[in-house]
Design an enzyme around this catalytic site. Sequence first.
Site, PDB file in Angstrom:
ATOM      1  N   MET A   1      -2.224  -2.104   1.189  1.00 30.80           N
ATOM      2  CA  MET A   1      -3.628  -2.141   0.761  1.00 30.80           C
ATOM      3  C   MET A   1      -3.713  -2.492  -0.731  1.00 30.80           C
ATOM      4  O   MET A   1      -4.751  -2.272  -1.368  1.00 30.80           O
ATOM      5  CB  MET A   1      -4.306  -0.806   1.044  1.00 30.80           C
ATOM      6  CG  MET A   1      -4.315  -0.486   2.543  1.00 30.80           C
ATOM      7  SD  MET A   1      -5.668   0.577   3.047  1.00 30.80           S
ATOM      8  CE  MET A   1      -5.307   2.039   2.105  1.00 30.80           C
ATOM      9  N   GLY A   2      -2.625  -3.014  -1.285  1.00 32.10           N
ATOM     10  CA  GLY A   2      -2.657  -3.491  -2.663  1.00 32.10           C
ATOM     11  C   GLY A   2      -2.504  -2.393  -3.698  1.00 32.10           C
ATOM     12  O   GLY A   2      -2.192  -1.255  -3.381  1.00 32.10           O
ATOM     13  N   TYR A   3      -2.721  -2.781  -4.967  1.00 31.47           N
ATOM     14  CA  TYR A   3      -2.499  -1.915  -6.129  1.00 31.47           C
ATOM     15  C   TYR A   3      -1.070  -1.380  -6.042  1.00 31.47           C
ATOM     16  O   TYR A   3      -0.822  -0.178  -5.966  1.00 31.47           O
ATOM     17  CB  TYR A   3      -3.534  -0.780  -6.181  1.00 31.47           C
ATOM     18  CG  TYR A   3      -3.841  -0.357  -7.608  1.00 31.47           C
ATOM     19  CD1 TYR A   3      -4.651  -1.149  -8.417  1.00 31.47           C
ATOM     20  CD2 TYR A   3      -3.304   0.801  -8.148  1.00 31.47           C
ATOM     21  CE1 TYR A   3      -4.925  -0.778  -9.728  1.00 31.47           C
ATOM     22  CE2 TYR A   3      -3.569   1.177  -9.459  1.00 31.47           C
ATOM     23  CZ  TYR A   3      -4.380   0.373 -10.236  1.00 31.47           C
ATOM     24  OH  TYR A   3      -4.650   0.730 -11.528  1.00 31.47           O
TER      25      TYR A   3
ATOM     26  N   GLU B   1       6.273   0.707  -6.906  1.00 27.04           N
ATOM     27  CA  GLU B   1       7.671   0.540  -6.521  1.00 27.04           C
ATOM     28  C   GLU B   1       7.913   0.870  -5.035  1.00 27.04           C
ATOM     29  O   GLU B   1       8.821   0.323  -4.416  1.00 27.04           O
ATOM     30  CB  GLU B   1       8.530   1.423  -7.450  1.00 27.04           C
ATOM     31  CG  GLU B   1       9.991   1.103  -7.511  1.00 27.04           C
ATOM     32  CD  GLU B   1      10.308  -0.383  -7.687  1.00 27.04           C
ATOM     33  OE1 GLU B   1      11.217  -0.851  -6.986  1.00 27.04           O
ATOM     34  OE2 GLU B   1       9.644  -1.068  -8.500  1.00 27.04           O
ATOM     35  N   GLY B   2       7.093   1.774  -4.480  1.00 29.84           N
ATOM     36  CA  GLY B   2       7.228   2.097  -3.048  1.00 29.84           C
ATOM     37  C   GLY B   2       7.007   0.856  -2.190  1.00 29.84           C
ATOM     38  O   GLY B   2       7.797   0.544  -1.287  1.00 29.84           O
ATOM     39  N   HIS B   3       5.945   0.114  -2.487  1.00 33.72           N
ATOM     40  CA  HIS B   3       5.670  -1.123  -1.752  1.00 33.72           C
ATOM     41  C   HIS B   3       6.797  -2.135  -1.963  1.00 33.72           C
ATOM     42  O   HIS B   3       7.260  -2.786  -1.017  1.00 33.72           O
ATOM     43  CB  HIS B   3       4.367  -1.764  -2.243  1.00 33.72           C
ATOM     44  CG  HIS B   3       3.146  -0.925  -2.068  1.00 33.72           C
ATOM     45  ND1 HIS B   3       2.473  -0.373  -3.134  1.00 33.72           N
ATOM     46  CD2 HIS B   3       2.453  -0.551  -0.964  1.00 33.72           C
ATOM     47  CE1 HIS B   3       1.408   0.292  -2.692  1.00 33.72           C
ATOM     48  NE2 HIS B   3       1.382   0.216  -1.384  1.00 33.72           N
TER      49      HIS B   3
ATOM     50  N   LYS C   1       6.911   7.688   3.650  1.00 30.80           N
ATOM     51  CA  LYS C   1       5.916   8.507   2.953  1.00 30.80           C
ATOM     52  C   LYS C   1       4.734   8.792   3.889  1.00 30.80           C
ATOM     53  O   LYS C   1       4.176   9.867   3.903  1.00 30.80           O
ATOM     54  CB  LYS C   1       5.471   7.758   1.698  1.00 30.80           C
ATOM     55  CG  LYS C   1       4.060   8.002   1.232  1.00 30.80           C
ATOM     56  CD  LYS C   1       4.026   9.036   0.162  1.00 30.80           C
ATOM     57  CE  LYS C   1       2.694   9.180  -0.541  1.00 30.80           C
ATOM     58  NZ  LYS C   1       1.510   8.818   0.168  1.00 30.80           N
TER      59      LYS C   1
ATOM     60  N   GLN D   1       2.099   7.847  10.387  1.00 26.30           N
ATOM     61  CA  GLN D   1       1.777   6.424  10.607  1.00 26.30           C
ATOM     62  C   GLN D   1       2.993   5.680  11.146  1.00 26.30           C
ATOM     63  O   GLN D   1       2.892   4.888  12.092  1.00 26.30           O
ATOM     64  CB  GLN D   1       1.314   5.823   9.280  1.00 26.30           C
ATOM     65  CG  GLN D   1       1.259   4.313   9.236  1.00 26.30           C
ATOM     66  CD  GLN D   1       0.689   3.822   7.916  1.00 26.30           C
ATOM     67  OE1 GLN D   1      -0.490   3.977   7.658  1.00 26.30           O
ATOM     68  NE2 GLN D   1       1.508   3.225   7.077  1.00 26.30           N
TER      69      GLN D   1
ATOM     70  N   SER E   1       2.119   6.759  -5.023  1.00 27.58           N
ATOM     71  CA  SER E   1       0.975   6.473  -4.163  1.00 27.58           C
ATOM     72  C   SER E   1      -0.089   5.790  -5.002  1.00 27.58           C
ATOM     73  O   SER E   1      -0.269   6.119  -6.179  1.00 27.58           O
ATOM     74  CB  SER E   1       0.411   7.779  -3.600  1.00 27.58           C
ATOM     75  OG  SER E   1      -0.896   7.559  -3.092  1.00 27.58           O
TER      76      SER E   1
HETATM   77  P1  AMP Z   1      -0.547   1.428   1.434  1.00 28.37           P
HETATM   78  O1  AMP Z   1      -0.780   0.311   0.487  1.00 28.37           O
HETATM   79  O2  AMP Z   1      -0.789   2.768   0.842  1.00 28.37           O
HETATM   80  O3  AMP Z   1      -1.236   1.225   2.760  1.00 28.37           O
HETATM   81  O4  AMP Z   1       1.016   1.421   1.766  1.00 28.37           O
HETATM   82  C1  AMP Z   1       1.641   0.275   2.274  1.00 28.37           C
HETATM   83  C2  AMP Z   1       3.033   0.636   2.727  1.00 28.37           C
HETATM   84  O5  AMP Z   1       3.774   1.177   1.636  1.00 28.37           O
HETATM   85  C3  AMP Z   1       3.036   1.697   3.833  1.00 28.37           C
HETATM   86  O6  AMP Z   1       4.028   1.358   4.789  1.00 28.37           O
HETATM   87  C4  AMP Z   1       3.405   2.943   3.083  1.00 28.37           C
HETATM   88  O7  AMP Z   1       4.061   3.907   3.893  1.00 28.37           O
HETATM   89  C5  AMP Z   1       4.347   2.400   2.034  1.00 28.37           C
HETATM   90  N1  AMP Z   1       4.461   3.315   0.899  1.00 28.37           N
HETATM   91  C6  AMP Z   1       3.451   3.866   0.182  1.00 28.37           C
HETATM   92  N2  AMP Z   1       3.933   4.702  -0.767  1.00 28.37           N
HETATM   93  C7  AMP Z   1       5.291   4.687  -0.644  1.00 28.37           C
HETATM   94  C8  AMP Z   1       6.361   5.346  -1.323  1.00 28.37           C
HETATM   95  N3  AMP Z   1       6.139   6.192  -2.326  1.00 28.37           N
HETATM   96  N4  AMP Z   1       7.625   5.091  -0.915  1.00 28.37           N
HETATM   97  C9  AMP Z   1       7.859   4.233   0.101  1.00 28.37           C
HETATM   98  N5  AMP Z   1       6.900   3.579   0.777  1.00 28.37           N
HETATM   99  C10 AMP Z   1       5.623   3.795   0.418  1.00 28.37           C
END
Ligand code: AMP
Length: 284
Positions: A21-23, A26-28, A140, A144, A176
Site C-alpha cells: 500500500m506504499g509509503y 525496509e520491510g517492503h 508481520k 493475512q 510499519s
Molecule cells: P502494506 O503496505 O502494509 O500492505 O504491506 C505490504 C507487505 O509488506 C505485506 O506483505 C506486509 O506483510 C509486508 N510488511 C509490512 N511490514 C513489514 C515488516 N516490518 N517486515 C516484513 N514485512 C512487512
Amino acid sequence: MAEYAADLQRQGVTLGLVPTMGYLHEGHLSLVRLLEGRCDLKAASIFVNPIQFGQDEDLGRYPRDEERDLELLAEAGCGLVFCPDAADMYPSGFRTSVEVDTLSQPMCGRFRPGHFSGVATVVLKLFNLTRCSVAAFGLKDYQQAQILRRMVEDLNLPVELLFGETIREQDGLALSTRNAYLSPRERETAQAVPKALEWARRRASEDIRDCTELSRGISSILTSRPEVRVQYVELVDPESLEPRNQVGERVLVAVAAFVGTTRLIDNLIVGPGSTMKPIHGVNV
Ligand code: AMP
C-alpha cells in the site's frame, strides 16, 4: 497492466510481485529482495485498497509518497511498479469478493469486519492482472499470510507464495507504515509491544506453559503504559489460528494494541518447538 502481463507471458518472462500500500520501508524492500532468483522480473504494486478499510479507519489519511516509493523500488531492483486507481480496480458495477472462511474470523477479523475479504479480493485481482508466478508477503501480517496461503490452495492459483520475516527497528518495534502516525512520545511507548512479545518468547521457552498466564503477562506489560489500549492478545495454533491453552509445540502469540490513536499489530511464534531468535534490541 493486463496487456503488458500477457506480452511478458508470451515472451516467457516470469514475474514476481510484492503487493504493497506504499509509503515503503525496509520491510517492503526485504520482500522485493526475497524475489531475487525466483523470477525474471521483480515487480511491486502500490495501491491503498479502499475495500480493506473499515468506515472509521484511516483510509483518508493513510500516508503516501509515490515519488520516494518509486525510487526505493528501483534501487531494490524492481523493474515494474503497478499503481492502479481505485476507480479502475473497482468500477461502479463491481460486485465480487473473496471470503476465506474460519481463518478470517479470529484476531484482527473480530475487530475489522470485511478487512480480510478486502485483502483477499485485491490480492486475487493483482495476481490475475500481473500474472505473477511468485509473490512475497510479510509475516508481520501473520493472519493475512495464512489467509492468502489458504486462498491460493483452495482456488488452485498458479502462484508460489514466499513469506518474509518481520523487519524491526533497532529497539524491536516492527516496521510499519502506520508508525509514521506516532508522536515521539508514543513512539517510545510503542516499545512495549516487542517487549511484551519478547517476554512471552523467553518465558514460554523457560517455564510458563499456560497460555492464560502468558496472555496475562503480555497484557500487563502492554498496559503498564497508560497510553496503550490492548485490542487483543491471542495465543493460537500457527496454522489453524485456533486458540491454544498450553504451549506444547509452537504457539503463535499475536497482539493488536492502540498507542494513542495508532493501531499496531505484531506477532511471534513461541514455545519449545520454535526456532525463533530473541527480538534484537529488546531488554525484558
Ligand atoms: P502494506 O503496505 O502494509 O500492505 O504491506 C505490504 C507487505 O509488506 C505485506 O506483505 C506486509 O506483510 C509486508 N510488511 C509490512 N511490514 C513489514 C515488516 N516490518 N517486515 C516484513 N514485512 C512487512
